[in-house]
Design an enzyme around this catalytic site. Structure first.
Site, PDB file in Angstrom:
ATOM      1  N   ARG A  53       1.603  15.181 -16.680  1.00  0.00           N
ATOM      2  CA  ARG A  53       1.543  14.823 -15.012  1.00  0.00           C
ATOM      3  C   ARG A  53       2.195  15.934 -14.188  1.00  0.00           C
ATOM      4  O   ARG A  53       1.414  16.086 -13.190  1.00  0.00           O
ATOM      5  CB  ARG A  53       2.610  13.517 -14.619  1.00  0.00           C
ATOM      6  CG  ARG A  53       1.956  12.434 -15.315  1.00  0.00           C
ATOM      7  CD  ARG A  53       2.782  11.276 -15.354  1.00  0.00           C
ATOM      8  NE  ARG A  53       2.647  10.830 -13.710  1.00  0.00           N
ATOM      9  CZ  ARG A  53       3.355   9.960 -13.187  1.00  0.00           C
ATOM     10  NH1 ARG A  53       4.570   9.352 -13.911  1.00  0.00           N
ATOM     11  NH2 ARG A  53       3.314   9.785 -11.895  1.00  0.00           N
ATOM     12  N   CYS A  98      10.509  12.506  -9.122  1.00  0.00           N
ATOM     13  CA  CYS A  98       9.503  11.925 -10.224  1.00  0.00           C
ATOM     14  C   CYS A  98       8.419  11.510  -9.602  1.00  0.00           C
ATOM     15  O   CYS A  98       8.105  11.898  -8.758  1.00  0.00           O
ATOM     16  CB  CYS A  98      10.490  10.977 -11.024  1.00  0.00           C
ATOM     17  SG  CYS A  98      10.913   9.635 -10.005  1.00  0.00           S
TER      18      CYS A  98
END
Length: 281
Positions: A180, A239
């Site tokens: 990611r 995050c």
């Protein structure tokens, strides 16, 4: 003795009947928001109250926020009181994801001035592995009074992150998986990649093969190597939505590297503004 980072399953088991201890089940699934509560109803640690990431530990999503905006702290303080927490309570939080979701509640309580909160090391899986008791009964807990002493210096806004990166006064640590972070895969957010200048520290790096946190000296060495020459107070964690980033913040506290901060909006907020940079390598 009070616990401010981690607590073992054995220690929690020994304190199940301690009237000063309050336990919270934070299990959650980003893919199925009802799954956590369903798991809780199927079995949980005796005395545990369920705290829902969406309903209790976040506020509603707005047009320019990330996926899990910080909660209304007055409302959360009121809930904590109803859940039997007072300012002297030892709080223990757990999940079944290595602390990825429980870390959010740990960080929220600390930001509200309550340092007597610890994550169950190894979570529900470690509890079951040791053959400790579970129940499907909902706890009967008398209400108490909890007063928050909010410290809004514990998190940064997107503009503060932009300024800090531009002036090179902070280092931004992203807790998402490498896939990611590098933009190779993005199963949740509409834009792939990472904040330019950020470094990657997948939260899974904090755990050993048994799902327990690494030893203090290992964590200290790894985070020091990653963030040097920045002191802990200049480290900012992010995050996807400001939830799992708390895992890295917790790991630094375990390592004795206190004072790092959270970019609460994280990637899902960052990409709401198309003028903000996106990197993919």
């Amino acid at each position: 003795m009070t616990y401010t980072t981690l607590v073992s399953a054995a220690t929690l088991a020994a304190n199940l009947d301690n009237p000063n201890w309050r336990i919270f089940d934070c299990r959650f699934s980003l893919a199925d928001s009802a799954a956590g509560f369903e798991s809780y109803r199927s079995g949980h640690i005796p005395g545990a109250v369920y705290a829902d990431l969406n309903q209790d530990l976040s506020s509603p999503v707005q047009p320019y926020t990330g996926r899990h905006p910080l909660p209304n702290f007055d409302s959360l303080a009121e809930k904590l009181g109803k859940w039997g927490v007072n300012n002297r309570s030892q709080v223990v939080v757990y999940d079944d994801a290595g602390g990825a979701f429980a870390g959010r509640m740990w960080w929220l309580l600390r930001s509200m001035g309550h340092t007597q909160v610890a994550v169950l090391d190894g979570g529900y899986g470690q509890w079951r592995k040791q053959g400790l008791p579970t129940t499907t009964a909902l706890p009967k807990i008398g209400a108490s009074a909890f007063r928050a002493y909010l410290d809004n210096r514990q998190w940064l806004s997107a503009s503060q992150v932009e300024t800090g990166l531009a002036s090179r006064s902070i280092i931004l640590v992203d807790a998402r998986t490498p896939e990611r972070f590098l933009g190779k895969s993005e199963p949740i957010d509409p834009v792939a990649g990472h904040v330019p200048g950020a470094v990657n520290r997948p939260l899974q790096s904090n755990l050993d093969r048994n799902g327990l946190f690494l030893a203090t000296d290992q964590l200290r060495q790894q985070f020091t190597d990653l963030t040097s020459p920045f002191p802990a107070e200049r480290v900012v964690h992010m995050c996807g939505s400001g939830v799992t980033a708390c895992h890295n913040l917790l790991a630094m506290e375990i390592a004795g590297l206190g004072g790092s901060k959270l970019y609460a909006g994280s990637w899902s907020e960052w990409i709401r503004n198309r003028n903000r940079g996106v990197a993919s390598r």
